[in-house]
Motif scaffolding. Structure first.
Motif, PDB file in Angstrom:
ATOM      1  N   UNK A  54     -39.527 -63.824   6.128  1.00 56.04           N
ATOM      2  CA  UNK A  54     -40.048 -63.146   7.313  1.00 56.04           C
ATOM      3  C   UNK A  54     -38.907 -62.771   8.251  1.00 56.04           C
ATOM      4  N   UNK A  55     -37.957 -63.685   8.438  1.00 56.58           N
ATOM      5  CA  UNK A  55     -36.854 -63.422   9.377  1.00 56.58           C
ATOM      6  C   UNK A  55     -35.993 -62.258   8.883  1.00 56.58           C
ATOM      7  N   UNK A  56     -35.587 -62.323   7.621  1.00 58.33           N
ATOM      8  CA  UNK A  56     -34.690 -61.279   7.107  1.00 58.33           C
ATOM      9  C   UNK A  56     -35.408 -59.935   7.086  1.00 58.33           C
ATOM     10  N   UNK A  57     -36.692 -59.943   6.692  1.00 56.39           N
ATOM     11  CA  UNK A  57     -37.434 -58.679   6.653  1.00 56.39           C
ATOM     12  C   UNK A  57     -37.532 -58.064   8.040  1.00 56.39           C
ATOM     13  N   UNK A  58     -37.786 -58.918   9.030  1.00 61.39           N
ATOM     14  CA  UNK A  58     -37.911 -58.403  10.401  1.00 61.39           C
ATOM     15  C   UNK A  58     -36.577 -57.821  10.870  1.00 61.39           C
ATOM     16  N   UNK A  59     -35.493 -58.554  10.620  1.00 63.58           N
ATOM     17  CA  UNK A  59     -34.177 -58.085  11.040  1.00 63.58           C
ATOM     18  C   UNK A  59     -33.831 -56.763  10.361  1.00 63.58           C
ATOM     19  N   UNK A  60     -34.090 -56.708   9.074  1.00 63.60           N
ATOM     20  CA  UNK A  60     -33.744 -55.525   8.291  1.00 63.60           C
ATOM     21  C   UNK A  60     -34.517 -54.311   8.816  1.00 63.60           C
ATOM     22  N   UNK A  61     -35.765 -54.532   9.073  1.00 68.80           N
ATOM     23  CA  UNK A  61     -36.622 -53.453   9.552  1.00 68.80           C
ATOM     24  C   UNK A  61     -36.165 -52.993  10.930  1.00 68.80           C
ATOM     25  N   UNK A  62     -35.876 -53.951  11.787  1.00 72.74           N
ATOM     26  CA  UNK A  62     -35.500 -53.602  13.151  1.00 72.74           C
ATOM     27  C   UNK A  62     -34.144 -52.912  13.179  1.00 72.74           C
ATOM     28  N   UNK A  63     -33.195 -53.435  12.431  1.00 68.86           N
ATOM     29  CA  UNK A  63     -31.867 -52.808  12.404  1.00 68.86           C
ATOM     30  C   UNK A  63     -31.990 -51.382  11.869  1.00 68.86           C
ATOM     31  N   UNK A  64     -32.839 -51.213  10.852  1.00 66.97           N
ATOM     32  CA  UNK A  64     -33.039 -49.867  10.320  1.00 66.97           C
ATOM     33  C   UNK A  64     -33.646 -48.919  11.340  1.00 66.97           C
ATOM     34  N   UNK A  65     -34.364 -49.476  12.301  1.00 69.38           N
ATOM     35  CA  UNK A  65     -35.058 -48.637  13.282  1.00 69.38           C
ATOM     36  C   UNK A  65     -34.149 -48.163  14.423  1.00 69.38           C
ATOM     37  N   UNK A  66     -33.056 -48.885  14.659  1.00 68.64           N
ATOM     38  CA  UNK A  66     -32.304 -48.661  15.909  1.00 68.64           C
ATOM     39  C   UNK A  66     -31.911 -47.186  16.138  1.00 68.64           C
ATOM     40  N   UNK A  67     -31.292 -46.501  15.168  1.00 70.99           N
ATOM     41  CA  UNK A  67     -30.928 -45.104  15.449  1.00 70.99           C
ATOM     42  C   UNK A  67     -32.145 -44.228  15.727  1.00 70.99           C
ATOM     43  N   UNK A  68     -33.257 -44.526  15.057  1.00 71.31           N
ATOM     44  CA  UNK A  68     -34.452 -43.723  15.287  1.00 71.31           C
ATOM     45  C   UNK A  68     -35.067 -44.021  16.648  1.00 71.31           C
ATOM     46  N   UNK A  69     -34.969 -45.268  17.082  1.00 72.27           N
ATOM     47  CA  UNK A  69     -35.462 -45.606  18.413  1.00 72.27           C
ATOM     48  C   UNK A  69     -34.674 -44.819  19.456  1.00 72.27           C
TER      49      UNK A  69
END
Lengths: 476, 399
Positions: A178-193
């Motif tokens: 859960x932790x790694x998936x959340x981090x991966x997803x969030x980091x992937x989102x940063x430029x789009x945010x």
């Protein structure tokens, strides 16, 4: 990502469909994806869908509240079937999550650029599925508020987890996942945010997306560090694709129960997880693509590839069933063969044969390319496989438990309405979270799609790359 | 490309000759030893050698089909070597005859008096019986030979006319072909190796053989390709990215093997059931335990640690060295898996089987290599150049 040099592909008849439809520019990609979040009005379909899933979520809350008041006796579990719906659903949900991690981590490391348009929402699917999965062991504990007893921490109770128990490994496997998936997803989102922050017309949008974008300006240094971090996270997430469901399979295989204690379980559980995960990705992607007009980004190439992966993993799962049955009868052990006979002809036999129909026979249709590229049939097959994978866990959990070594302790298991309410409630929670996600965040990675524009525009002879739009000075 | 330069040709001729000598010498020593050690030990060692060369041909067949499905530059680089390995299968079919003829010495379930006194064995008669064993062996080889024949034939036709229908045929056959291979080899592993100890069973046993074969054949193909490049003086021009792909695949096979082998161990160890655990007890005690430890170190830890490093993968020399290591540890794994079976049921032949196994592997391996070089020389070393564009195009594609 590393710049992939795409060769001038010859236009032979077997040429693959593109990963992004021709004619797209940086601006059109950004517009197409970000407007779904920023400017498009809320559609009636979305409201109806969200309302239904929200109601189901409320049902889940009600069922859980009643459970906390009354205890797990409201479920159908009892001795000998002490693991009922809760464990079936746990395994089902956690398996579904695996496709997201496979798509986002392994396919990234393998330079499979077609993953780009499906990784974002597949990762979201992973997160929501893991959330639903994690719920079940927690509420199954009876006293979920004492869940922290599972963790190894110094305490005055002289309490320490039993590290030989795979149930403890599960705690670590799932929480890491859960932790790694959340981090991966969030980091992937940063430029789009950051793109959303820059394009939002409302102050609230600018504030919220701005805060979440962590001050992303898109300088070359940002991108350099970003890509290092993203690749490292992908490498971290890769072993999790295998480890989580391996540990889940150990929950069963480490025991000595016939039907559970079998050496094929680890790879067969992992293949089953990926199988069900891709089925769920298709179940979600095909309608989303249709309703939001994303046919240019989620092309037939993606759909065809996902169907192929489903076929391959489905065949591995079928191999697992065959080995279980064959060795069950070959073993010469009366308990093993009795367990298999009970599976084939016992009181729960209809579930087993339904499982064979759903998981082994139906996916054989996917050998045909015409079916793999027929959106409607594929959607139907994906639903069938989702159901089949649930049945598989039902067959494993229930048929092995309800008749073990001692005939005097045999009993039947019947789920109660609370079992069903909790299960359907988690489907509601999952869908509600997804509905929120597609309204609030870009469901396709904007910046990674832009990376696909240049080489593919070139190979299609288009002069598209020049039109950098205003939000994109960050990009190169 | 079609005509190998003469120095390389001479070199290969030399290897072919030496391989034949080694094969003949190995078989003669094996025959002499079997006169001393007895039929059972000799056949046990032979079985190990047979499974080793079978794995080289079948593993090549499997990777060849995988490669037709996924495409990619790595596949193009080793395709001709894989095809040549697969074309040794007719010889391997002949080599299966001693196993069939000697099955009464090898497998206790063929002995009626043993079965009659053993309830469990008697209950397995529906699968473990002589006619069934023979028929299944014939079916396995029929399937494998058909796949080898078709894949090589179409590849040859494709060579003559690129962009022909054959590319599609190769792809269409490879999917079902892999399914057939997986099923037949699984049951072949049950028949030839697992039934040496007919009381014992493990559902993952077939997978261990499938992965082992792929592992070995892939290492062999990579090693041969790098060696040929070295002799032709072109090893500096090999694409470092393709080398890295080959290294990564080797790493993937190593990890897969370790994952499957460890899973089987952990599950059986934790269950500790009387019908399962003896298999590991026999293999973890005394000298066998040393072999097990060597496998953990050299079949997993060392290649794993080395192949994680980018420079090791991209250097043709270290990659070839690792390929050679895999070829050795695969033999050790087969010895460790098969030989202790000969120390059960009141026999103590396992140690002699293990000691004679290298001779059998050298003998059968020599014959296999002799045929392999013959086959390798019969076609060009790389697929037709014009196909490059096509396979590069397909390289973006996953299974």
């Amino acid at each position: 990502m590393s710049q992939v040099d795409v060769p001038q592909a010859p236009h032979d008849p077997h040429h693959h469909p593109p990963v992004i439809a021709p004619g797209h520019t940086y601006a059109s990609v950004t517009d197409k994806i970000s407007t779904i979040v920023l400017t498009e009005p809320v559609s009636r379909g979305w409201i109806v869908g969200f309302a239904i899933s929200f109601l189901l979520t409320m049902m889940l809350l009600y069922a859980i509240t009643y459970l906390l008041v009354k205890g797990t006796g409201i479920w159908g579990i009892n001795v000998p079937v002490a693991w009922g719906f809760a464990i079936i659903n746990f395994v089902w949900w956690i398996g579904i999550g695996h496709a997201g991690t496979l798509i986002s981590a392994i396919l990234l490391l393998l330079h499979q650029e077609w993953r780009t348009s499906i990784n974002r929402f597949a990762e979201a699917m992973t997160l929501f599925a893991v959330a639903c999965a994690g719920l079940f062991p927690l509420i199954h504990m009876g006293r979920p508020w004492l869940f922290y007893w599972l963790l190894p921490y110094p305490n005055t109770m002289q309490l320490w987890p039993q590290f030989r128990s795979p149930l403890v490994w599960d705690v670590f496997a799932v929480s890491t996942y859960a932790t790694v998936s959340l981090l991966f997803w969030y980091v992937g989102l940063i430029p789009d945010l950051a793109t959303l922050r820059d394009r939002s017309h409302r102050r609230s949008g600018r504030l919220i997306y701005g805060a979440l974008a962590l001050g992303w300006r898109g300088s070359a240094r940002h991108w350099f560090r970003y890509q290092t971090a993203y690749l490292l996270l992908a490498a971290l997430a890769t072993p999790l694709v295998v480890s989580v469901h391996t540990v889940v399979s150990f929950d069963f295989a480490i025991s000595i129960l016939p039907g559970w204690h079998t050496t094929i379980f680890p790879p067969y559980f992992v293949a089953g997880a990926i199988y069900s995960g891709f089925a769920m990705v298709l179940t979600l992607a095909l309608p989303l693509r249709k309703f939001y007009g994303l046919e240019d980004f989620i092309t037939m190439r993606h759909i065809n590839n996902m169907a192929k992966i489903m076929l391959a993993t489905g065949l591995i799962v079928a191999y697992g069933y065959l080995m279980e049955l064959f060795i069950g009868f070959y073993s010469g052990s009366i308990f093993e063969s009795a367990a298999m006979r009970n599976r084939l002809f016992g009181p729960y036999a209809p579930f087993f044969w339904a499982l064979i129909l759903c998981n082994v026979l139906t996916p054989q249709l996917l050998w045909s390319k015409r079916i793999r590229t027929n959106v409607l049939i594929l959607f139907f097959i994906s639903l069938v496989v989702n159901a089949g994978m649930w049945l598989e866990r039902f067959v494993i959990v229930i048929t092995s438990l309800h008749r073990d070594f001692l005939p005097s302790s045999w009993a039947m298991y019947y789920p109660t309405r609370w079992d069903w309410a909790t299960y359907i409630g988690t489907i509601g929670l999952f869908l509600a979270l997804l509905f929120l996600f597609i309204r609030l965040l870009p469901m396709i990675s904007i910046f990674e799609m832009r990376e696909l524009v240049t080489p593919h525009a070139k190979s299609n002879g288009m002069q598209a790359a020049r039109s950098l739009d205003r939000g994109d000075d960050a990009h190169e | 490309m079609n005509h190998m330069d003469t120095s390389l040709g001479n070199r290969l001729d030399q290897i072919r000759r030496y391989a034949l000598y080694a094969g003949a010498a190995g078989l003669i020593v094996w025959l002499l030893a079997s006169a001393i050690l007895g039929m059972r030990v000799a056949l046990g060692a032979y079985l190990i050698g047979f499974l080793y060369v079978l794995g080289l041909s079948l593993g090549a067949l499997a990777i060849l089909m995988l490669q037709h499905l996924t495409g990619g530059a790595w596949g193009r680089m080793i395709r001709r070597v894989l095809e040549a390995s697969s074309r040794v299968l007719p010889l391997v079919t002949l080599l299966a005859l001693p196993v069939l003829l000697g099955m009464r010495a090898l497998y206790i379930w063929t002995q009626a008096d043993v079965v009659a006194g053993d309830e469990v064995l008697a209950s397995k008669g529906w699968y473990l019986n002589v006619p069934g064993f023979v028929v299944r062996t014939v079916v396995y080889f029929a399937v494998w030979l058909a796949l080898v024949f078709l894949l090589n034939r179409w590849a040859r036709e494709q060579e003559r006319t690129p962009y022909s229908q054959q590319s599609n045929w190769l792809r269409s056959l490879s999917g079902p072909g892999l399914v057939l291979y997986g099923l037949t080899m699984t049951f072949a592993a049950f028949d030839w190796a697992m039934s040496l100890e007919p009381h014992w069973f493990s559902t993952i046993y077939g997978v261990l053989f499938l992965i082992g074969q792929a592992n070995n054949a892939f290492a062999f193909a990579v090693g041969v390709t790098l060696l040929l490049a070295w002799w032709r003086g072109v090893s500096e021009t090999l694409s470092r990215d393709t080398l890295a792909d080959l290294g990564n695949l080797m790493l993937a096979f190593i990890m897969l093997w370790a994952y499957i082998a460890f899973s089987q161990f952990l599950i059986i160890w934790s269950g500790n059931l009387p019908e399962e655990i003896p298999w590991y007890l026999a293999r973890l005690r005394g000298g066998w335990g040393v072999l097990a430890l060597l496998l953990v170190i050299f079949h997993f830890a060392v290649p794993f640690a080395l192949l994680l490093q980018a420079e090791v993968k991209r250097n043709p020399r270290t990659l070839a060295g690792l390929a050679a290591l895999v070829l050795i540890v695969r033999a050790v794994d087969l010895v460790w898996t098969v030989a202790p079976s000969f120390s059960t049921h009141g026999h103590h032949d396992g140690i002699w089987v293990a000691l004679l196994a290298p001779v059998a592997i050298a003998g059968l391996g020599g014959l296999w290599l002799w045929q392999f070089v013959q086959q390798l020389r019969s076609r060009s070393l790389l697929p037709y150049p014009e196909e490059t564009a096509h396979s590069l195009d397909a390289s973006a594609e996953v299974a």
